[in-house]
Motif scaffolding. Structure first.
Motif, PDB file in Angstrom:
ATOM      1  N   GLN A 101      23.500 -20.947 -18.840  1.00 33.06           N
ATOM      2  CA  GLN A 101      23.185 -21.092 -20.268  1.00 33.06           C
ATOM      3  C   GLN A 101      23.742 -21.516 -21.317  1.00 33.06           C
ATOM      4  O   GLN A 101      24.074 -22.684 -21.900  1.00 33.06           O
ATOM      5  N   ARG A 102      25.149 -20.641 -21.695  1.00 31.78           N
ATOM      6  CA  ARG A 102      26.390 -20.934 -22.189  1.00 31.78           C
ATOM      7  C   ARG A 102      27.018 -22.298 -21.353  1.00 31.78           C
ATOM      8  O   ARG A 102      27.864 -23.520 -21.860  1.00 31.78           O
ATOM      9  N   ILE A 160      25.804 -25.102 -20.005  1.00 34.44           N
ATOM     10  CA  ILE A 160      24.556 -25.713 -19.977  1.00 34.44           C
ATOM     11  C   ILE A 160      25.057 -26.203 -22.027  1.00 34.44           C
ATOM     12  O   ILE A 160      25.227 -27.089 -22.580  1.00 34.44           O
ATOM     13  N   GLU A 161      24.858 -24.880 -22.878  1.00 34.77           N
ATOM     14  CA  GLU A 161      24.997 -25.532 -24.431  1.00 34.77           C
ATOM     15  C   GLU A 161      26.441 -25.778 -25.035  1.00 34.77           C
ATOM     16  O   GLU A 161      26.719 -26.494 -25.160  1.00 34.77           O
ATOM     17  N   ARG A 162      27.426 -25.569 -24.032  1.00 35.13           N
ATOM     18  CA  ARG A 162      29.068 -26.230 -24.854  1.00 35.13           C
ATOM     19  C   ARG A 162      28.722 -27.824 -24.595  1.00 35.13           C
ATOM     20  O   ARG A 162      29.845 -27.786 -24.809  1.00 35.13           O
ATOM     21  N   THR A 199      26.636 -30.277 -23.630  1.00 40.37           N
ATOM     22  CA  THR A 199      25.759 -30.595 -24.316  1.00 40.37           C
ATOM     23  C   THR A 199      26.629 -30.753 -25.575  1.00 40.37           C
ATOM     24  O   THR A 199      26.605 -32.369 -26.302  1.00 40.37           O
ATOM     25  N   ARG A 200      26.747 -30.385 -25.985  1.00 43.10           N
ATOM     26  CA  ARG A 200      27.692 -30.005 -27.760  1.00 43.10           C
ATOM     27  C   ARG A 200      28.803 -30.699 -27.463  1.00 43.10           C
ATOM     28  O   ARG A 200      28.688 -31.719 -28.210  1.00 43.10           O
TER      29      ARG A 200
END
Length: 264
Positions: free
Chosen positions: A111-112, A114-116, A118-119
């Motif tokens: 999850q971390r 994917i978030e980073r 995507t950002r």
């Protein structure tokens, strides 16, 4: 805590001195442009900030930690470095893999990661290129891929080496928005550049180097307005600022809009 250079000196193995006794402090969230001609010591100075080079004498600290006591990989997690030529940095077979390399190598939770990723893709405008080979992309897009790969990490300081080279107007606008966002997040942005218009438009602090030392450190108006500094650094002010200064309407940091308002 800041980046702190104390009497930092660097000499190459053949004895050539590239930086000679630099004192410099950069706080989190600052926007700092380091200017000067080739050979002034700019690149060596910033490479000491992220551990690519270690000072021959003196000290470099990152948030109170002496870089001599840490590996380059450890330092790079706090101080990201984007090279002038993205081909010197990019090695992934596709953009997605390039962005995911750091989180995968550090075994971040999915999850971390994917978030980073995507950002970083959103901040650099490269979301449409994730499935493509970076080698097939235009130079300007590759520059943003290289920036994105560094931004995936959670660095508190970002060094950009000649970031405007090869960018068109759209790329410059995106770069300015990116710097604004990083400042809002408390990330310091440090650039070495010959583009004085970029310095005028995007940076609040200017460090001028010549003869392997810092010769000025102040606001854009202070540094651009000092004839001796600009002469020693062998740099020219942006044309609009120079015109405003010669007309006695504003200082050398003036831009097009400011000069137009004054003339009206």
């Amino acid at each position: 805590m800041p980046i702190q250079l104390n009497e930092a000196r660097y000499a190459y193995p053949d004895g050539t001195v590239a930086v000679d006794g630099v004192d410099l402090r950069i706080e989190a969230g600052e926007r700092v442009a380091i200017i000067g001609q080739n050979g002034a010591g700019k690149t060596t100075t910033v490479k000491m900030m992220n551990g690519l080079l270690r000072p021959s004498s003196g000290q470099v600290e990152i948030d109170g930690r002496d870089t001599a006591q840490h590996t380059t990989a450890q330092i790079a997690r706090d101080v990201g470095y984007v090279f002038q030529n993205p081909d010197d940095q990019i090695f992934g077979s596709d953009v997605q893999g390039e962005l995911e390399y750091l989180p995968r190598s550090l075994r971040w939770p999915e999850q971390r990661r994917i978030e980073r990723v995507t950002r970083a893709a959103a901040m650099t405008g490269i979301g449409a290129f994730l499935d493509l080979n970076p080698g097939d992309l235009p130079f300007a897009i590759k520059k943003f891929v290289a920036i994105g790969a560094v931004l995936v990490g959670e660095c508190r300081y970002l060094i950009l080496d000649e970031p405007t080279a090869g960018l068109d107007g759209r790329g410059l606008a995106l770069l300015r928005l990116l710097i604004d966002q990083l400042e809002a997040e408390g990330v310091a942005v440090i650039t070495i550049t010959h583009d004085m218009r970029f310095v005028r438009d995007c940076f609040t602090r200017v460090v001028a180097m010549a003869h392997r030392q810092i010769i000025a450190d102040g606001t854009v108006a202070e540094v651009f307005g000092d004839d001796g500094v600009m002469r020693d650094a062998k740099l020219e002010r942006p044309e609009i600022g120079e015109l405003a200064r010669r007309l006695g309407l504003a200082d050398a940091s003036a831009g097009v809009a400011e000069l137009a308002d004054l003339l009206v």
